[in-house]
Design a protein around this motif. Sequence first.
Motif, PDB file in Angstrom:
ATOM      1  N   THR A  51       0.833  -1.211   0.000  1.00  0.00           N
ATOM      2  CA  THR A  51       0.000   0.000   0.000  1.00  0.00           C
ATOM      3  C   THR A  51       0.861   1.252   0.000  1.00  0.00           C
ATOM      4  OG1 THR A  51      -1.802  -1.129   1.166  1.00  0.00           O
ATOM      5  CG2 THR A  51      -1.773   1.277   1.268  1.00  0.00           C
ATOM      6  N   MET A  52       1.915   1.254   0.814  1.00  0.00           N
ATOM      7  CA  MET A  52       2.765   2.430   0.910  1.00  0.00           C
ATOM      8  C   MET A  52       3.581   2.642  -0.368  1.00  0.00           C
ATOM      9  SD  MET A  52       1.912   3.804   3.668  1.00  0.00           S
ATOM     10  CE  MET A  52       3.125   5.105   3.587  1.00  0.00           C
ATOM     11  N   VAL A  53       4.187   1.597  -0.888  1.00  0.00           N
ATOM     12  CA  VAL A  53       5.039   1.794  -2.069  1.00  0.00           C
ATOM     13  C   VAL A  53       4.203   2.127  -3.299  1.00  0.00           C
ATOM     14  CG1 VAL A  53       6.898   0.348  -1.181  1.00  0.00           C
ATOM     15  CG2 VAL A  53       5.123  -0.692  -2.604  1.00  0.00           C
ATOM     16  N   ASP A  54       2.983   1.591  -3.371  1.00  0.00           N
ATOM     17  CA  ASP A  54       2.108   1.963  -4.484  1.00  0.00           C
ATOM     18  C   ASP A  54       1.639   3.406  -4.352  1.00  0.00           C
ATOM     19  OD1 ASP A  54       2.309  -0.359  -5.883  1.00  0.00           O
ATOM     20  OD2 ASP A  54       0.379  -1.189  -5.266  1.00  0.00           O
ATOM     21  N   LYS A  55       1.375   3.817  -3.129  1.00  0.00           N
ATOM     22  CA  LYS A  55       0.973   5.210  -2.895  1.00  0.00           C
ATOM     23  C   LYS A  55       2.087   6.164  -3.296  1.00  0.00           C
ATOM     24  CE  LYS A  55      -0.583   8.313   0.801  1.00  0.00           C
ATOM     25  NZ  LYS A  55      -0.874   8.419   2.257  1.00  0.00           N
ATOM     26  N   GLN A  56       3.322   5.765  -3.061  1.00  0.00           N
ATOM     27  CA  GLN A  56       4.467   6.616  -3.411  1.00  0.00           C
ATOM     28  C   GLN A  56       4.953   6.362  -4.842  1.00  0.00           C
ATOM     29  OE1 GLN A  56       3.461   7.908  -0.161  1.00  0.00           O
ATOM     30  NE2 GLN A  56       5.195   8.969  -1.091  1.00  0.00           N
ATOM     31  N   HIS A  57       4.215   5.502  -5.581  1.00  0.00           N
ATOM     32  CA  HIS A  57       4.566   5.194  -6.976  1.00  0.00           C
ATOM     33  C   HIS A  57       6.017   4.712  -7.105  1.00  0.00           C
ATOM     34  CE1 HIS A  57       1.106   7.325  -9.319  1.00  0.00           C
ATOM     35  NE2 HIS A  57       0.666   6.589  -8.317  1.00  0.00           N
ATOM     36  N   LEU A  58       6.365   3.751  -6.274  1.00  0.00           N
ATOM     37  CA  LEU A  58       7.687   3.143  -6.394  1.00  0.00           C
ATOM     38  C   LEU A  58       7.797   2.437  -7.736  1.00  0.00           C
ATOM     39  CD1 LEU A  58      10.424   2.230  -5.218  1.00  0.00           C
ATOM     40  CD2 LEU A  58       9.226   0.274  -4.220  1.00  0.00           C
ATOM     41  N   ALA A  59       8.900   2.678  -8.438  1.00  0.00           N
ATOM     42  CA  ALA A  59       9.075   2.134  -9.782  1.00  0.00           C
ATOM     43  C   ALA A  59       9.008   0.612  -9.775  1.00  0.00           C
ATOM     44  CB  ALA A  59      10.402   2.594 -10.366  1.00  0.00           C
ATOM     45  N   ASP A  60       8.302   0.058 -10.763  1.00  0.00           N
ATOM     46  CA  ASP A  60       8.288  -1.394 -10.948  1.00  0.00           C
ATOM     47  C   ASP A  60       9.551  -1.845 -11.666  1.00  0.00           C
ATOM     48  OD1 ASP A  60       5.536  -2.161  -9.994  1.00  0.00           O
ATOM     49  OD2 ASP A  60       4.973  -0.691 -11.508  1.00  0.00           O
ATOM     50  N   VAL A  61      10.032  -1.005 -12.574  1.00  0.00           N
ATOM     51  CA  VAL A  61      11.236  -1.323 -13.354  1.00  0.00           C
ATOM     52  C   VAL A  61      12.090  -0.071 -13.438  1.00  0.00           C
ATOM     53  CG1 VAL A  61      12.154  -2.156 -15.556  1.00  0.00           C
ATOM     54  CG2 VAL A  61       9.933  -3.002 -14.738  1.00  0.00           C
ATOM     55  N   THR A  62      13.396  -0.225 -13.285  1.00  0.00           N
ATOM     56  CA  THR A  62      14.326   0.891 -13.415  1.00  0.00           C
ATOM     57  C   THR A  62      15.445   0.493 -14.369  1.00  0.00           C
ATOM     58  OG1 THR A  62      13.869   1.634 -11.158  1.00  0.00           O
ATOM     59  CG2 THR A  62      15.878   2.456 -12.195  1.00  0.00           C
ATOM     60  N   VAL A  63      15.772   1.413 -15.283  1.00  0.00           N
ATOM     61  CA  VAL A  63      16.806   1.157 -16.281  1.00  0.00           C
ATOM     62  C   VAL A  63      17.986   2.084 -16.030  1.00  0.00           C
ATOM     63  CG1 VAL A  63      17.371   1.147 -18.749  1.00  0.00           C
ATOM     64  CG2 VAL A  63      15.086   0.491 -17.986  1.00  0.00           C
ATOM     65  N   THR A  64      19.183   1.524 -16.047  1.00  0.00           N
ATOM     66  CA  THR A  64      20.413   2.312 -15.987  1.00  0.00           C
ATOM     67  C   THR A  64      21.326   1.868 -17.119  1.00  0.00           C
ATOM     68  OG1 THR A  64      21.412   0.709 -14.452  1.00  0.00           O
ATOM     69  CG2 THR A  64      20.291   2.619 -13.479  1.00  0.00           C
ATOM     70  N   SER A  65      22.325   2.700 -17.393  1.00  0.00           N
ATOM     71  CA  SER A  65      23.253   2.380 -18.472  1.00  0.00           C
ATOM     72  C   SER A  65      24.656   2.795 -18.071  1.00  0.00           C
ATOM     73  CB  SER A  65      22.851   3.102 -19.766  1.00  0.00           C
ATOM     74  OG  SER A  65      23.860   2.991 -20.741  1.00  0.00           O
ATOM     75  N   THR A  66      25.629   2.059 -18.525  1.00  0.00           N
ATOM     76  CA  THR A  66      27.023   2.382 -18.216  1.00  0.00           C
ATOM     77  C   THR A  66      27.463   3.684 -18.863  1.00  0.00           C
ATOM     78  OG1 THR A  66      27.695   0.975 -20.069  1.00  0.00           O
ATOM     79  CG2 THR A  66      27.691  -0.020 -17.871  1.00  0.00           C
ATOM     80  N   PHE A 316      22.984  -1.866 -20.766  1.00  0.00           N
ATOM     81  CA  PHE A 316      21.762  -1.455 -20.098  1.00  0.00           C
ATOM     82  C   PHE A 316      21.419  -2.469 -19.013  1.00  0.00           C
ATOM     83  CE2 PHE A 316      21.676   1.408 -23.457  1.00  0.00           C
ATOM     84  CZ  PHE A 316      20.590   2.259 -23.407  1.00  0.00           C
ATOM     85  N   SER A 317      21.086  -1.988 -17.807  1.00  0.00           N
ATOM     86  CA  SER A 317      20.692  -2.857 -16.703  1.00  0.00           C
ATOM     87  C   SER A 317      19.238  -2.593 -16.352  1.00  0.00           C
ATOM     88  CB  SER A 317      21.565  -2.605 -15.467  1.00  0.00           C
ATOM     89  OG  SER A 317      22.919  -2.899 -15.741  1.00  0.00           O
ATOM     90  N   TYR A 318      18.510  -3.679 -16.063  1.00  0.00           N
ATOM     91  CA  TYR A 318      17.083  -3.594 -15.769  1.00  0.00           C
ATOM     92  C   TYR A 318      16.837  -4.188 -14.375  1.00  0.00           C
ATOM     93  CZ  TYR A 318      16.994  -2.978 -20.830  1.00  0.00           C
ATOM     94  OH  TYR A 318      17.230  -2.537 -22.108  1.00  0.00           O
ATOM     95  N   THR A 319      16.419  -3.359 -13.452  1.00  0.00           N
ATOM     96  CA  THR A 319      16.174  -3.833 -12.085  1.00  0.00           C
ATOM     97  C   THR A 319      14.694  -3.710 -11.753  1.00  0.00           C
ATOM     98  OG1 THR A 319      16.651  -1.633 -11.167  1.00  0.00           O
ATOM     99  CG2 THR A 319      18.482  -3.199 -11.308  1.00  0.00           C
ATOM    100  N   LYS A 320      14.239  -4.625 -10.901  1.00  0.00           N
ATOM    101  CA  LYS A 320      12.851  -4.638 -10.439  1.00  0.00           C
ATOM    102  C   LYS A 320      12.812  -4.299  -8.956  1.00  0.00           C
ATOM    103  CE  LYS A 320      12.396  -8.923 -11.739  1.00  0.00           C
ATOM    104  NZ  LYS A 320      13.706  -9.154 -12.351  1.00  0.00           N
ATOM    105  N   ARG A 321      11.612  -4.198  -8.427  1.00  0.00           N
ATOM    106  CA  ARG A 321      11.473  -3.881  -7.003  1.00  0.00           C
ATOM    107  C   ARG A 321      12.214  -4.886  -6.135  1.00  0.00           C
ATOM    108  NH1 ARG A 321       5.140  -2.150  -5.856  1.00  0.00           N
ATOM    109  NH2 ARG A 321       5.154  -0.216  -7.084  1.00  0.00           N
ATOM    110  N   SER A 322      12.153  -6.132  -6.513  1.00  0.00           N
ATOM    111  CA  SER A 322      12.783  -7.174  -5.698  1.00  0.00           C
ATOM    112  C   SER A 322      14.297  -7.027  -5.646  1.00  0.00           C
ATOM    113  CB  SER A 322      12.420  -8.556  -6.240  1.00  0.00           C
ATOM    114  OG  SER A 322      12.810  -8.678  -7.594  1.00  0.00           O
ATOM    115  N   ASP A 323      14.874  -6.233  -6.562  1.00  0.00           N
ATOM    116  CA  ASP A 323      16.317  -6.014  -6.562  1.00  0.00           C
ATOM    117  C   ASP A 323      16.734  -4.860  -5.655  1.00  0.00           C
ATOM    118  OD1 ASP A 323      16.717  -8.022  -8.545  1.00  0.00           O
ATOM    119  OD2 ASP A 323      16.053  -6.606 -10.074  1.00  0.00           O
ATOM    120  N   LEU A 324      15.768  -4.105  -5.147  1.00  0.00           N
ATOM    121  CA  LEU A 324      16.094  -2.959  -4.303  1.00  0.00           C
ATOM    122  C   LEU A 324      16.643  -3.418  -2.959  1.00  0.00           C
ATOM    123  CD1 LEU A 324      12.995  -0.671  -4.954  1.00  0.00           C
ATOM    124  CD2 LEU A 324      15.289  -0.417  -5.899  1.00  0.00           C
TER     125      LEU A 324
END
Length: 870
Positions: A51-66, A316-324
């Motif tokens: 409920t809290m992370v959805d309320k704060q719109h925590l990203a489901d997927v995050t992309v980074t690049s070298t 390119f790296s792709y992380t999900k919530r479970s990787d936080l």
Amino acid sequence: MYRKILNTMLGRSIRRSLGRFVAIILIIMLGVLAYVGVKGIGPAYTDSATTMVDKQHLADVTVTSTAGLTHSDVRAARQVKGAQVMATKSLFALARTDDSVVAVNGYTNNRQLNRLMLTSGHLPRHANEIVLDARAHDYGHYRLGSTYRFAKTSHLQRRTYRVVGFANSPQFIDSTYNQGNANIGNGQVAYFAYVPARNLDLNVYTSISFYFQGLTHGNSFSDGYKVRAAHKVTLVKHALRGRAATRRRSLIKTATAKVDARLTKAQTALTQLDQAATAGMTTPAMQQQRTTLTAVVAKLQAAKQSVAKQVPTPQFSYTKRSDLSGFADYGESAQRIAAIGNVFPVFFFLIAALITFTTISRMVAEDRSQLGTMKALGYGTAAISRNYFIYALLAAICGTTLGAAIGSELLPRLVIQMSGSNTSIVRTAVINWQWDNIGLALAFALVATVGAVAIAISTELRAKPAELMQPKAPKAGKRILLERITPLWRRLSFNRKVSYRNLFRFKSRMLMTIIGIAGGAGLIVTGFGIRDSINAAGTRQFDDIIRYSAVVTLGDNGTPTTARRVLNKDAHYQRSTTVLSNTVKAQRAGHNVSSISLFVPTKTNNLHGYVNVETTKGDSIKLTARGVVLTQKAATILHAQRGSRVRLKLPNGAHARVRVTGIAQNYTGHFAYMTRAAYRAAFGHRARTNALLVRTSTQTTKQRRHLSERLLRDGGAINTSYADDQRTTIQQMSSSMDTFIVIIIVLSGLLSFVVLYNLTNINVSERMRELSTIKVLGFYDGEVTMYIVRENIILTIVGILVGFLLGNGLTAFILNQAASAQIIFPLVIHWPGYLLAAVLTAAFTAIVMWVTHRRLQRVDMVEALAARTD
């Protein structure tokens, strides 16, 4: 008319046996409370966090690049259907006061993704304002309105700010975890900060976040969400397909811009000379110039190609919530609580239901005379049994209602609020009543009460009225085993002989009392056992198995010599050994372990004194020239035994099938150990030393941080990981369950007390004529009480001993269910757990006996002898 009479009888029955009626309600309440409440804590954990992370719109997927992310990457990302997209800029900087590493993020507005949760103050509004991580208080005396300064940092336009707020971030669900690694300072991020985005002088974005409304379906930790998130990662990858190659071309163009300018100029001059030659206007000087330009063009083209080859393709790296950081472990804590909740309350409720069933059955049996009278007066079975069914139904509904309400609302809130010190954002419990559990609990309660009435009534009403109106004939006495030991039997007093005979004469009563006492004591032992075992996992891991203090990972330019040069200057340094440290994946027969820490010592015996590689029985495991030693949890997941073959995969893609030569004891994480010869035989190349296992004397957190900083700056290290930090993390994870364990122990104690009271009450009620007889014969009040107490003391001692065995078995079963993919728990129950279980049970017995004594003093013995029960 008869309904009015029956209702009057029901009211009198409840008032006359109010203590028993209340006891039945309490037992059912405790059973339902434990079943619904304890089973509801795990879902409350996940529901509150989601409920809290959805309320704060925590990203489901995050992309980074070298190589960073561009506006073109952001435009491509916005093509993902159904996604809210936000690009952010961030950098690492050092706090001027103590050189803490700070992750500085560019703030735009708090209506997008990864919204901050203010604990005080407000968000940045002006260029000179900064919001700090709430735990920045641990690193300095920061307060609202104070001045915050960064050390000199490139790409940060302003270094001095005014603190206007403190906040938590949904990206760090657990406050006990570090916030990542950095290439400055001591290499570990201490806390985050947010400043206006325009203060970050970066020409690329550092990450792109994606949020999909409703993707969690109410649970960010469920397998279903993980599958859906993985599908979204596929969509994101598809949208960004080809962007790495395009970005590389852009980087090459930037890198070769000066060369291109010179090359264009040279090629233009060469073209002009060629045109002059075509027009017949050439001269020897022009020919010489043409030769020189041709060489220059060739050289520049070669230089351009050389520069282009040196530009790597961005990754390119792709992380999900479970990787936080801490997110997966929070979910595992919830699963661990849920696993305990799937076992403990069921057993708890079974004990409560068994005692309730016995109480109701005996209540009906006590009313034989009333049943016979009503049957003789012509009442039918339905009329006779009506009041008993209503009595049982009222007890079941009252107990279930109270238990469900208290269990659903109180227990989850209490555990989550008491665990708030370990979580950054989960401070308010979100409770969704578990109606399926409540319905099941009600069904069990009805079986234990109404079901008991149905069985008891049908059994009693088979007899004729005249037979029912007569007291039940006492059970015939028999010689017991103790009587056959003549020397011992002769030395016993008359009262003791009577007590021992009564114990074995009424075997069902003895068995039920032992089961009730053993169940309560066993549950108390289980509560202490769960606590001790969870704590023991970290203690044994970092006291008995992991003997090194830190792992120093070296960079490409770092060497053991440079690192030791820094270490030797530290007063706490003792010794170190060199190893290859890597993270590998393992696979066998469709089973996978994605992250195993591989250690390859420079010399075969170099792990001695740093890691105890032993079997679960404590036997030392020798590393051989072929094969790999796996730790026990990894081997369990892979279904591997000694002699099995597993497939190991290195980060660079190299893989090999290796035979398992040993299974080593381990409690947290996954490890593998190989010799250099075994590594070379498996992967075809030598193991390159890239880390040191370091032993130091005890250091403070500040001392560890300063040593890490020096190793990063002067020792060629890229990271220093301390065992004490990992130990602290595990201890804090364990402490988050303390409230949960206390609740288990308290509930077990309450159940034990109520069960003892109820069983003793039944015992006294059934034997009131017997007790009245011995009192009329001249026994003192104390002697009459001891007539019952003596039996209870013996049964309590036996019940406690059986409870110890039961507690061990139940604890072992629960720990097996609570083990996660990363951690297992040894079965450890320290002596205070047994002692307190025994003392509490004995204390409950003493209290019940005192109440019984007071009750026997007030009983009218003449009335009791007239065959009327209390």
